[in-house]
Design a protein around this motif. Structure first.
Motif, PDB file in Angstrom:
ATOM      1  N   ASN A 168     -40.128  -1.169 -15.734  1.00 47.94           N
ATOM      2  CA  ASN A 168     -39.866  -0.090 -16.708  1.00 47.94           C
ATOM      3  C   ASN A 168     -40.830  -0.243 -17.908  1.00 47.94           C
ATOM      4  O   ASN A 168     -41.053  -1.333 -18.331  1.00 47.94           O
ATOM      5  N   ALA A 169     -41.377   0.732 -18.359  1.00 50.51           N
ATOM      6  CA  ALA A 169     -42.147   0.598 -19.760  1.00 50.51           C
ATOM      7  C   ALA A 169     -41.117   0.664 -20.722  1.00 50.51           C
ATOM      8  O   ALA A 169     -40.169   1.474 -20.900  1.00 50.51           O
ATOM      9  N   ILE A 170     -41.181  -0.457 -21.752  1.00 53.53           N
ATOM     10  CA  ILE A 170     -40.017  -0.267 -22.722  1.00 53.53           C
ATOM     11  C   ILE A 170     -40.775  -0.241 -24.028  1.00 53.53           C
ATOM     12  O   ILE A 170     -39.925  -0.351 -25.188  1.00 53.53           O
ATOM     13  N   ASP A 171     -41.952  -0.216 -24.185  1.00 56.64           N
ATOM     14  CA  ASP A 171     -42.993   0.067 -25.600  1.00 56.64           C
ATOM     15  C   ASP A 171     -44.200   0.531 -25.205  1.00 56.64           C
ATOM     16  O   ASP A 171     -44.665   0.540 -24.005  1.00 56.64           O
ATOM     17  N   LEU A 172     -44.617   1.284 -26.185  1.00 59.89           N
ATOM     18  CA  LEU A 172     -45.906   1.994 -25.801  1.00 59.89           C
ATOM     19  C   LEU A 172     -46.880   1.812 -27.199  1.00 59.89           C
ATOM     20  O   LEU A 172     -46.312   1.865 -28.382  1.00 59.89           O
ATOM     21  N   LEU A 173     -47.991   1.673 -27.052  1.00 62.95           N
ATOM     22  CA  LEU A 173     -49.063   1.640 -28.292  1.00 62.95           C
ATOM     23  C   LEU A 173     -49.900   2.671 -27.585  1.00 62.95           C
ATOM     24  O   LEU A 173     -50.892   2.282 -26.680  1.00 62.95           O
ATOM     25  N   ALA A 174     -50.411   3.791 -28.184  1.00 62.25           N
ATOM     26  CA  ALA A 174     -51.299   4.749 -27.693  1.00 62.25           C
ATOM     27  C   ALA A 174     -52.335   5.059 -28.753  1.00 62.25           C
ATOM     28  O   ALA A 174     -52.126   5.004 -29.877  1.00 62.25           O
ATOM     29  N   GLY A 175     -53.669   5.587 -28.378  1.00 60.63           N
ATOM     30  CA  GLY A 175     -54.674   5.515 -29.090  1.00 60.63           C
ATOM     31  C   GLY A 175     -54.338   6.940 -29.831  1.00 60.63           C
ATOM     32  O   GLY A 175     -55.206   7.179 -30.960  1.00 60.63           O
ATOM     33  N   THR A 176     -53.834   7.958 -29.268  1.00 64.17           N
ATOM     34  CA  THR A 176     -53.719   9.235 -29.951  1.00 64.17           C
ATOM     35  C   THR A 176     -52.422   9.880 -29.326  1.00 64.17           C
ATOM     36  O   THR A 176     -51.786   9.564 -28.258  1.00 64.17           O
ATOM     37  N   ASP A 177     -52.053  10.596 -30.266  1.00 62.43           N
ATOM     38  CA  ASP A 177     -50.939  11.535 -29.719  1.00 62.43           C
ATOM     39  C   ASP A 177     -51.284  12.992 -29.521  1.00 62.43           C
ATOM     40  O   ASP A 177     -50.578  14.073 -29.359  1.00 62.43           O
ATOM     41  N   PHE A 178     -52.444  13.135 -29.636  1.00 63.18           N
ATOM     42  CA  PHE A 178     -53.344  14.357 -29.388  1.00 63.18           C
ATOM     43  C   PHE A 178     -53.101  15.525 -30.260  1.00 63.18           C
ATOM     44  O   PHE A 178     -53.372  16.706 -30.010  1.00 63.18           O
ATOM     45  N   ARG A 179     -52.523  15.136 -31.497  1.00 64.85           N
ATOM     46  CA  ARG A 179     -52.354  16.084 -32.543  1.00 64.85           C
ATOM     47  C   ARG A 179     -53.686  16.576 -33.227  1.00 64.85           C
ATOM     48  O   ARG A 179     -54.060  17.808 -33.709  1.00 64.85           O
TER      49      ARG A 179
END
Length: 315
Positions: free
Chosen positions: A164-175
């Motif tokens: 399971n994924a328990i944390d996320l670091l994303a380059g964008t949220d597409f806003r």
């Protein structure tokens, strides 16, 4: 979801693309996951501090092969089969580096399941696309994000290894923009199991664009495509060996000609450098003719872009 756009506009090979958003029933050729996907704690689109902590010592990622795990340059592992009419081969090898690549599985707000591709880059960290964790149309996180390493014909080497994924670091949220290709379409998923200790990890290198372009037919693209293999789409990864990086768009996104379709989003584009398999780009989206469905050119996220953002975040 399938986005219909006019000819010569970008068409995302997100899961939202052709064959992309598929129910688990179609992915498993009529069968469904049993038991049903368990509900796991929701992750939040935060600063990904637990992930950043693993990069504070440096953003360099080095490949690692666990003791006892075999290595093979052949994704077919022991066969000499060639699929005519398609440059992709089925990845049916349990050896490294294929073992470190897996299927990212997730659900939307309605509970419908979709797939992407991801790569173990640290024992508990998977590199994939941001649009495999964040819905570009709503900015909301997908639910029940999981990682299935080295899935072959819908089966794991050990069923207990689906994490399971328990944390996320994303380059964008597409806003800023949800139009593909997005230059920051990358994400790290932190898993609740250190699968890289068993399946290995693949490092990366931010190679200069001229180096990438001047080495044609030297790259390998791996992904869980929604149209491959025909007998059980998305259940086995495909590998296109001998594809090329063609150039860039506005110096922010790479263009490549590796065979791909929905589901392969987040898949690594690999190069063999100093006898080490290395990620040189991350497949993200495609430019296609909506009338015929024929691909024109595909896009990938630059490793240098990810490295620059990571360095800024860990300072």
């Amino acid at each position: 979801m399938q986005r219909k756009i006019e000819f010569f506009k970008f068409l995302l090979s997100f899961l939202f693309g052709i064959f992309a958003f598929v129910f688990w029933s179609s992915i498993f050729s009529g069968s469904i996951l049993a038991p049903a996907i368990a509900q796991i704690p929701l992750i939040s689109l935060s600063n990904g501090q637990s992930i950043l902590a693993e990069f504070r010592a440096g953003v360099d990622l080095v490949s690692s092969v666990p003791a006892g795990l075999s290595r093979s340059e052949n994704p077919l592992e022991g066969t000499r089969g060639v699929i005519r009419g398609d440059d992709r081969l089925p990845v049916i090898s349990r050896s490294y580096p294929w073992s470190a690549i897996g299927r990212v599985e997730f659900q939307d707000e309605n509970g419908d399941g979709y797939i992407c591709t991801g790569t173990l880059v640290k024992p508990d960290i998977v590199l994939t696309n941001a649009h495999c964790a964040v819905n570009p149309d709503t900015g909301r996180l997908f639910q029940n994000i999981r990682f299935a390493p080295n899935l072959i014909d819908g089966r794991l080497k050990d069923e207990d290894d689906r994490a399971n994924a328990i944390d996320l670091l994303a380059g964008t949220d597409f806003r800023d923009s949800n139009e593909p290709p997005h230059p920051d379409d990358w994400a790290f998923l932190q898993l609740d199991k250190p699968l890289g200790e068993k399946y290995g990890t693949i490092g990366w290198q931010a190679l200069p664009l001229p180096v990438l372009i001047n080495n044609p037919e030297q790259f390998i693209m791996v992904g869980y495509s929604g149209d491959f293999p025909a007998s059980n789409p998305g259940a086995t990864a495909s590998a296109h060996e001998g594809c090329s990086i063609l150039g860039s768009v506005n110096d922010s996104v790479l263009r490549h000609n590796c065979d791909t379709t929905g589901g392969s989003s987040g898949g690594p584009i690999l190069a063999l450098i100093d006898d080490q398999y290395t990620i040189v780009a991350v497949n993200s989206s495609e430019w296609a003719d909506p009338a015929s469905g024929a691909g024109i050119v595909n896009f990938a996220t630059k490793i240098s872009r990810i490295v620059e953002q990571l360095q800024a975040k860990v300072r």
